[in-house]
Design a protein around this motif. Structure first.
Motif, PDB file in Angstrom:
ATOM      1  N   ALA A 124       0.869  -1.172   0.000  1.00 50.27           N
ATOM      2  CA  ALA A 124       0.000   0.000   0.000  1.00 50.27           C
ATOM      3  C   ALA A 124       0.905   1.221   0.000  1.00 50.27           C
ATOM      4  CB  ALA A 124      -0.878  -0.004   1.242  1.00 50.27           C
ATOM      5  N   SER A 125       0.446   2.288  -0.644  1.00 50.00           N
ATOM      6  CA  SER A 125       1.285   3.491  -0.681  1.00 50.00           C
ATOM      7  C   SER A 125       0.428   4.746  -0.680  1.00 50.00           C
ATOM      8  CB  SER A 125       2.161   3.481  -1.937  1.00 50.00           C
ATOM      9  OG  SER A 125       1.343   3.519  -3.086  1.00 50.00           O
ATOM     10  N   GLY A 126       1.078   5.853  -0.375  1.00 45.57           N
ATOM     11  CA  GLY A 126       0.456   7.155  -0.501  1.00 45.57           C
ATOM     12  C   GLY A 126       0.910   7.799  -1.797  1.00 45.57           C
ATOM     13  N   TYR A 209       4.271   8.896   9.527  1.00 46.42           N
ATOM     14  CA  TYR A 209       4.042   9.347   8.155  1.00 46.42           C
ATOM     15  C   TYR A 209       4.873  10.600   7.900  1.00 46.42           C
ATOM     16  CZ  TYR A 209       0.090   6.088   7.713  1.00 46.42           C
ATOM     17  OH  TYR A 209      -0.686   4.953   7.633  1.00 46.42           O
ATOM     18  N   GLU A 210       4.890  11.042   6.657  1.00 48.73           N
ATOM     19  CA  GLU A 210       5.743  12.160   6.248  1.00 48.73           C
ATOM     20  C   GLU A 210       5.192  13.502   6.752  1.00 48.73           C
ATOM     21  OE1 GLU A 210       4.184   9.968   3.990  1.00 48.73           O
ATOM     22  OE2 GLU A 210       5.889   8.695   4.497  1.00 48.73           O
ATOM     23  N   GLY A 226       6.039   4.682   0.452  1.00 57.55           N
ATOM     24  CA  GLY A 226       5.629   3.578   1.315  1.00 57.55           C
ATOM     25  C   GLY A 226       6.779   3.117   2.188  1.00 57.55           C
ATOM     26  N   THR A 250      -3.507   4.099  -1.423  1.00 60.12           N
ATOM     27  CA  THR A 250      -4.564   4.101  -0.399  1.00 60.12           C
ATOM     28  C   THR A 250      -4.886   5.503   0.104  1.00 60.12           C
ATOM     29  OG1 THR A 250      -2.895   3.694   1.292  1.00 60.12           O
ATOM     30  CG2 THR A 250      -4.076   1.774   0.434  1.00 60.12           C
ATOM     31  N   ASN A 251      -4.044   6.461  -0.192  1.00 61.25           N
ATOM     32  CA  ASN A 251      -4.296   7.835   0.270  1.00 61.25           C
ATOM     33  C   ASN A 251      -3.467   8.818  -0.556  1.00 61.25           C
ATOM     34  OD1 ASN A 251      -2.138   6.416   2.034  1.00 61.25           O
ATOM     35  ND2 ASN A 251      -1.677   8.588   2.285  1.00 61.25           N
TER      36      ASN A 251
HETATM   37  N1  HPA Z   1       3.137   7.285   3.539  1.00 65.16           N
HETATM   38  C1  HPA Z   1       3.952   6.235   3.785  1.00 65.16           C
HETATM   39  N2  HPA Z   1       3.560   4.980   3.696  1.00 65.16           N
HETATM   40  C2  HPA Z   1       2.295   4.740   3.328  1.00 65.16           C
HETATM   41  C3  HPA Z   1       1.393   5.778   3.060  1.00 65.16           C
HETATM   42  C4  HPA Z   1       1.840   7.122   3.176  1.00 65.16           C
HETATM   43  O1  HPA Z   1       1.097   8.091   2.962  1.00 65.16           O
HETATM   44  N3  HPA Z   1       0.204   5.192   2.725  1.00 65.16           N
HETATM   45  C5  HPA Z   1       0.386   3.856   2.790  1.00 65.16           C
HETATM   46  N4  HPA Z   1       1.650   3.568   3.164  1.00 65.16           N
END
Ligand code: HPA
Length: 302
Positions: A124-126, A209-210, A226, A250-251
């Motif tokens: 999953a990643s942003g 998170y960042e 991610g 995912t976002n």
């Molecule tokens: N940042 C880092 N990792 C993640 C994010 C994100 O916004 N969403 C899912 N994994």
């Protein structure tokens, strides 16, 4: 570190050799399932054939995953019409859990020793790229390993020449032909045009998170961000496996500058929503079905 001698791998390898039926003992493809994406293994049942599961806690040398949404088991089975022998990690290990990168990537070395030729990693990643949308599936073309550039690389320490070279070229981490198959599979499944997006993945250590400033910095070097995958990809490439990386967006990452406390500064900025793990899991679950279909269709084409 005892990883330096091969007995370290032999113990784990023998554990599987003893317990696996012959038809499952030489998987061709390994799949690492990210947050909420482990449902792929449930589709192994459809084919009405052998499936063998091992919980991480029972596997010698494996650590256990502690993250919510990341069950810990390794599943061997035959997938799809071609009855492709696969091995699937349901739940992966993350650097931010406190595991060493050697522990995080041990399964990949075991896959290699079992005969795996292709590694498919999902996560999953942003999204940093504003052209991307929640629910997009990114096909990784390249990555930036921020921990790696700062000295955290799974290949640190004595090199295992039997796996691969000391100085590993990383100009082509993600296999071009597999990327082509990903787009072919998406089109055969009638995925909406534009759902699949080629992307550069920024690997950060997490678990926080960042910040907005970090996110803006990352947006200049990549499309998505991610906290996983890259260590496994490096170790897989080291031993010559072909790699495909798929990431579910995912976002949208918050990139704005935010409001200013300076009365002469900008106070009218609309705040964007920060990410949270529940949201990440929710989107993963709602898109898991499409991700599973995609991975399955790709495997049929390999
Ligand atoms: N940042 C880092 N990792 C993640 C994010 C994100 O916004 N969403 C899912 N994994």
């Amino acid at each position: 570190e005892n990883e330096a001698n091969n007995e370290f791998y032999d113990t784990t390898l023998n554990y599987f050799r003893v317990k696996l039926p012959t038809e499952l003992s030489q998987p061709k493809i390994a799949i690492i399932c990210g947050s909420g994406l482990g449902g792929l293994v449930d589709t192994i049942d459809e084919t009405n054939c052998n499936k063998v599961e091992f919980e991480y806690k029972d596997i010698p040398g494996f650590v256990t995953s502690t993250v919510q949404g990341h069950a810990g088991k390794l599943v061997f089975g035959l997938l799809g019409e071609n009855q492709t022998p696969i091995v699937c990690m349901v739940g992966r290990f993350h650097f931010y859990e406190g595991h060493s990168l050697k522990q995080v990537t041990l399964p990949v070395r075991i896959f290699k020793l079992l005969g795996v030729k292709v590694l498919i990693v999902t996560n999953a990643s942003g999204a940093l790229n504003k052209d991307f949308r929640v629910g997009n599936v990114a096909v990784l073309t390249d990555h930036v390993s921020l921990p790696g550039l700062a000295g955290n690389n799974p290949l640190f320490g004595p090199n295992h020449d039997e796996f691969g070279p000391r100085f590993l070229p990383m100009t082509e981490p993600y296999d071009f032909d597999l990327r082509v198959l990903a787009f072919k599979a998406a089109s055969s499944l009638n995925f909406d045009k534009g759902v699949l997006k080629e992307a550069i993945y920024c690997f950060v250590g997490g678990p926080s998170y960042e910040t907005k400033a970090e996110a803006r910095f990352l947006s200049t070097i990549g499309d998505i961000v991610g906290m996983s995958t890259v260590p496994e990809v490096i170790v897989a490439r080291h031993s010559g496996m072909r790699v495909l990386g798929l990431s579910l967006v995912t976002n949208m990452v918050v990139l704005g500058k935010g409001r200013s406390a300076d009365p002469s500064g900008d106070s009218g900025i609309i705040e964007e929503q920060p990410p949270n793990h529940e949201e990440v899991l929710e989107v993963s679950r709602s898109r898991a079905d499409d991700m599973q279909k995609l991975v399955k269709a790709i495997i049929e084409l390999i």
